[in-house]
Design a protein around this motif. Structure first.
Motif, mmCIF file in Angstrom:
data_model
loop_
_atom_site.group_PDB
_atom_site.id
_atom_site.type_symbol
_atom_site.label_atom_id
_atom_site.label_comp_id
_atom_site.label_asym_id
_atom_site.label_seq_id
_atom_site.Cartn_x
_atom_site.Cartn_y
_atom_site.Cartn_z
ATOM 1 N N SER A 1 27.375 37.359 -73.214
ATOM 2 C CA SER A 1 26.374 38.196 -72.547
ATOM 3 C C SER A 1 26.354 37.982 -71.038
ATOM 4 C CB SER A 1 24.986 37.891 -73.127
ATOM 5 O OG SER A 1 24.644 36.534 -72.906
ATOM 6 N N GLY A 2 27.201 37.066 -70.545
ATOM 7 C CA GLY A 2 27.282 36.842 -69.104
ATOM 8 C C GLY A 2 26.467 35.668 -68.603
ATOM 9 N N THR A 3 25.641 35.075 -69.459
ATOM 10 C CA THR A 3 24.859 33.912 -69.022
ATOM 11 C C THR A 3 25.726 32.654 -69.039
ATOM 12 O OG1 THR A 3 24.095 33.490 -71.284
ATOM 13 C CG2 THR A 3 22.722 34.907 -69.888
ATOM 14 N N ILE A 4 25.230 31.613 -68.370
ATOM 15 C CA ILE A 4 25.958 30.355 -68.315
ATOM 16 C C ILE A 4 25.220 29.329 -69.169
ATOM 17 C CG2 ILE A 4 26.862 28.524 -66.833
ATOM 18 C CD1 ILE A 4 28.127 31.231 -66.334
ATOM 19 N N ARG A 5 25.947 28.736 -70.090
ATOM 20 C CA ARG A 5 25.389 27.668 -70.912
ATOM 21 C C ARG A 5 25.940 26.334 -70.417
ATOM 22 N NH1 ARG A 5 21.294 29.636 -73.668
ATOM 23 N NH2 ARG A 5 21.376 27.721 -74.896
ATOM 24 N N ARG A 6 25.060 25.327 -70.329
ATOM 25 C CA ARG A 6 25.509 23.992 -69.952
ATOM 26 C C ARG A 6 25.860 23.233 -71.227
ATOM 27 N NH1 ARG A 6 27.258 23.842 -65.127
ATOM 28 N NH2 ARG A 6 27.185 21.555 -65.268
ATOM 29 N N VAL A 7 27.085 22.718 -71.272
ATOM 30 C CA VAL A 7 27.592 22.058 -72.475
ATOM 31 C C VAL A 7 28.102 20.672 -72.088
ATOM 32 C CG1 VAL A 7 29.334 22.121 -74.299
ATOM 33 C CG2 VAL A 7 28.203 24.236 -73.576
ATOM 34 N N LEU A 8 27.749 19.675 -72.898
ATOM 35 C CA LEU A 8 28.223 18.316 -72.689
ATOM 36 C C LEU A 8 29.288 18.017 -73.739
ATOM 37 C CD1 LEU A 8 27.713 15.721 -70.998
ATOM 38 C CD2 LEU A 8 26.187 14.971 -72.837
ATOM 39 N N LEU B 1 29.142 27.087 -81.920
ATOM 40 C CA LEU B 1 29.751 27.500 -80.649
ATOM 41 C C LEU B 1 29.703 29.017 -80.499
ATOM 42 C CD1 LEU B 1 31.275 26.694 -78.083
ATOM 43 C CD2 LEU B 1 33.404 26.896 -79.371
ATOM 44 N N ASN B 2 30.022 29.720 -81.556
ATOM 45 C CA ASN B 2 29.984 31.193 -81.504
ATOM 46 C C ASN B 2 28.573 31.692 -81.201
ATOM 47 O OD1 ASN B 2 32.706 31.258 -82.206
ATOM 48 N ND2 ASN B 2 32.272 31.368 -84.404
ATOM 49 N N LYS B 3 27.579 31.073 -81.814
ATOM 50 C CA LYS B 3 26.196 31.499 -81.619
ATOM 51 C C LYS B 3 25.739 31.248 -80.188
ATOM 52 C CE LYS B 3 21.472 30.669 -83.270
ATOM 53 N NZ LYS B 3 20.640 29.875 -84.205
ATOM 54 N N GLN B 4 25.997 30.040 -79.674
ATOM 55 C CA GLN B 4 25.530 29.703 -78.335
ATOM 56 C C GLN B 4 26.239 30.528 -77.258
ATOM 57 O OE1 GLN B 4 22.824 28.395 -79.437
ATOM 58 N NE2 GLN B 4 22.743 26.868 -77.813
ATOM 59 N N LEU B 5 27.470 30.877 -77.489
ATOM 60 C CA LEU B 5 28.203 31.679 -76.505
ATOM 61 C C LEU B 5 28.134 33.175 -76.807
ATOM 62 C CD1 LEU B 5 31.408 29.543 -75.775
ATOM 63 C CD2 LEU B 5 29.194 29.541 -74.616
ATOM 64 N N ALA B 6 27.404 33.531 -77.858
ATOM 65 C CA ALA B 6 27.187 34.950 -78.203
ATOM 66 C C ALA B 6 28.493 35.691 -78.456
ATOM 67 C CB ALA B 6 26.385 35.646 -77.100
ATOM 68 N N TYR B 7 29.373 35.096 -79.261
ATOM 69 C CA TYR B 7 30.625 35.734 -79.663
ATOM 70 C C TYR B 7 30.645 35.887 -81.176
ATOM 71 C CZ TYR B 7 32.882 35.258 -75.079
ATOM 72 O OH TYR B 7 33.219 35.384 -73.750
ATOM 73 N N ALA B 8 31.355 36.921 -81.652
ATOM 74 C CA ALA B 8 31.581 37.064 -83.088
ATOM 75 C C ALA B 8 32.530 35.961 -83.534
ATOM 76 C CB ALA B 8 32.156 38.441 -83.403
ATOM 77 N N SER B 9 32.600 35.725 -84.848
ATOM 78 C CA SER B 9 33.343 34.589 -85.382
ATOM 79 C C SER B 9 34.826 34.610 -85.021
ATOM 80 C CB SER B 9 33.196 34.543 -86.910
ATOM 81 O OG SER B 9 33.661 35.754 -87.486
ATOM 82 N N ASP B 10 35.391 35.796 -84.788
ATOM 83 C CA ASP B 10 36.836 35.857 -84.498
ATOM 84 C C ASP B 10 37.154 36.221 -83.048
ATOM 85 O OD1 ASP B 10 35.848 38.390 -84.610
ATOM 86 O OD2 ASP B 10 37.467 39.216 -85.849
ATOM 87 N N GLN B 11 36.124 36.360 -82.209
ATOM 88 C CA GLN B 11 36.362 36.808 -80.842
ATOM 89 C C GLN B 11 36.947 35.733 -79.936
ATOM 90 O OE1 GLN B 11 32.371 38.664 -80.066
ATOM 91 N NE2 GLN B 11 33.596 40.334 -79.240
ATOM 92 N N LEU B 12 36.706 34.474 -80.257
ATOM 93 C CA LEU B 12 37.200 33.397 -79.392
ATOM 94 C C LEU B 12 38.641 33.012 -79.703
ATOM 95 C CD1 LEU B 12 34.097 31.003 -79.167
ATOM 96 C CD2 LEU B 12 35.005 32.513 -77.411
ATOM 97 N N GLU B 13 39.117 33.325 -80.891
ATOM 98 C CA GLU B 13 40.478 32.938 -81.275
ATOM 99 C C GLU B 13 41.497 33.575 -80.336
ATOM 100 O OE1 GLU B 13 41.381 33.559 -85.374
ATOM 101 O OE2 GLU B 13 39.467 32.719 -86.063
ATOM 102 N N GLY B 14 42.392 32.738 -79.841
ATOM 103 C CA GLY B 14 43.441 33.216 -78.934
ATOM 104 C C GLY B 14 43.054 33.169 -77.468
ATOM 105 N N LYS B 15 41.765 32.976 -77.181
ATOM 106 C CA LYS B 15 41.360 32.858 -75.777
ATOM 107 C C LYS B 15 41.710 31.466 -75.257
ATOM 108 C CE LYS B 15 37.415 36.067 -75.665
ATOM 109 N NZ LYS B 15 37.954 36.908 -74.572
ATOM 110 N N ARG B 16 41.967 31.389 -73.959
ATOM 111 C CA ARG B 16 42.199 30.091 -73.339
ATOM 112 C C ARG B 16 40.840 29.417 -73.100
ATOM 113 N NH1 ARG B 16 46.615 27.988 -71.451
ATOM 114 N NH2 ARG B 16 47.680 29.996 -71.665
ATOM 115 N N PHE B 17 40.693 28.205 -73.602
ATOM 116 C CA PHE B 17 39.410 27.515 -73.514
ATOM 117 C C PHE B 17 38.957 27.386 -72.068
ATOM 118 C CE2 PHE B 17 36.424 24.028 -73.512
ATOM 119 C CZ PHE B 17 35.724 24.180 -74.701
#
Length: 357
Positions: free
Chosen positions: A118-125, A66-82
């Motif tokens: 990076s601002g791009t949109i990924r399609r996720v199922l 998930l971190n790779k596909q959304l281009a985030y560091a391993s700890d950048q998503l923690e605490g964000k609202r999904f």
């Protein structure tokens, strides 16, 4: 003192009884740790996009995929609202269904767009959302798993664009072209095909080819379609029966229709009108029949030769006139039938000059 000794003995026996349970609990704890380790490896390094959210929808943990596909560091998503990472599709109930997923109540797959770093949109199922209980059986979060289908959606969009270009091309060509599903129901017909069936193209869609052919020709269509799947591409003739009762003979050039995975889903047919050819063929057959009747029944001798005098055909009356069998006559050069062979030469010169003698 006696009572104290008895109580100590009772405690000793209880401790002795608890010892196996302690060992069993230790083994269970070790097994749980091993399972947790295997789960963690699968969670961290597997291909699925995974995240754990609390009951307020905040991300507690996210895996490498998930971190790779959304281009985030391993700890950048923690605490964000999904839900803040999700781009809702216009006019859809995506966000309402996402709320169900974040509570572990996802009943079926859910496709969403997710904003990357990076601002791009990924399609996720999203494939599953499972409530994760803690050791006391209480909910400590929801495990969400999905897969990235961005490349698949891009390929489908490119294919759709290609289909639109193909359809525009087919619409413009004068040759009748139509597509059918696996049951030979019309999926598409261009204007030229509509002229053949004398039905508007849009009104052909959904109708069966069976409505427009005889029982015999329908059997031919089914047989030749089966042959297509075996690799045969030879054209065949059928007769189209129009709603007004008139008919049109066509040569069918067919090919298999495939979906994106290469699976056969029907046929596409290019039709070539042969009605005019059939009319000419019948006229020729009738003319040939009349000529043959005249040729065979004439009391006068009629024969056909090549330019160099070889007999090609001769009427039966020649047998009576010349006294040869027909086979013997056909073995002769026509010059041999002339008392003066030079007459043949002179007649041929006149024929070539004015067309008759």
């Amino acid at each position: 003192t006696g009572d104290m000794l008895a109580e100590l003995e009772s405690l000793r026996r209880k401790v002795a009884q608890l010892a196996p349970l302690k060992n069993e609990a230790l083994l269970i704890s070790e097994e749980l740790a091993a399972v947790e380790a295997r789960y963690r490896v699968l969670y961290d390094h597997g291909p699925m996009l995974c995240a754990v959210v609390d009951m307020d929808g905040l991300i507690l943990d996210s895996n490498h995929a998930l971190n790779k596909q959304l281009a985030y560091a391993s700890d950048q998503l923690e605490g964000k609202r999904f839900s803040d990472l999700v781009v809702p599709d216009k006019g859809s109930d995506t966000m309402e269904r996402l709320e169900l997923a974040l509570r572990g109540e996802l009943s079926d797959e859910l496709e969403i767009g997710m904003k990357s770093g990076s601002g791009t949109i990924r399609r996720v199922l999203l494939l599953s959302a499972v409530v994760r209980p803690d050791i006391r059986g209480r909910t400590d979060g929801v495990l969400i798993a999905g897969k990235d289908i961005t490349a698949q959606r891009h390929a489908e969009a490119a294919l759709e664009a290609g289909d639109r270009q193909y359809q525009a091309l087919v619409e413009s060509v004068p040759a009748p072209v139509c597509s059918f599903d696996a049951d030979h129901n019309f999926v598409f017909a261009n204007w030229a095909a509509a002229d053949v069936f004398v039905v508007k193209a849009k009104n052909l869609v959904g109708r069966s080819l069976r409505e427009f052919v005889s029982d015999e020709d329908w059997a031919t269509v089914l047989e030749k379609t089966a042959d297509l799947y075996d690799g045969s591409t030879r054209p065949y003739d059928i007769k189209i029966i129009r709603p007004d009762g008139s008919t049109r003979s066509v040569a069918v050039h067919a090919a298999i229709r495939h979906d994106g995975s290469g699976r056969g889903i029907g046929v596409v047919m290019a039709l070539q009108s042969v009605t005019e050819n059939k009319v000419v063929e019948r006229a020729l057959e009738e003319s040939e029949h009349r000529y043959r009747s005249l040729f065979e029944e004439s009391i006068d001798v009629i024969y056909v030769t090549s330019r160099d005098g070889r007999l090609v055909d001769i009427s039966p009356s020649a047998v009576t006139l010349f006294g040869y069998t027909r086979d013997e006559l056909l073995e002769h050069d026509v010059h041999a039938l002339y008392a003066d062979p030079e007459q043949r030469v002179r007649f041929q010169e006149v024929i070539e000059k004015q067309g008759f003698v």
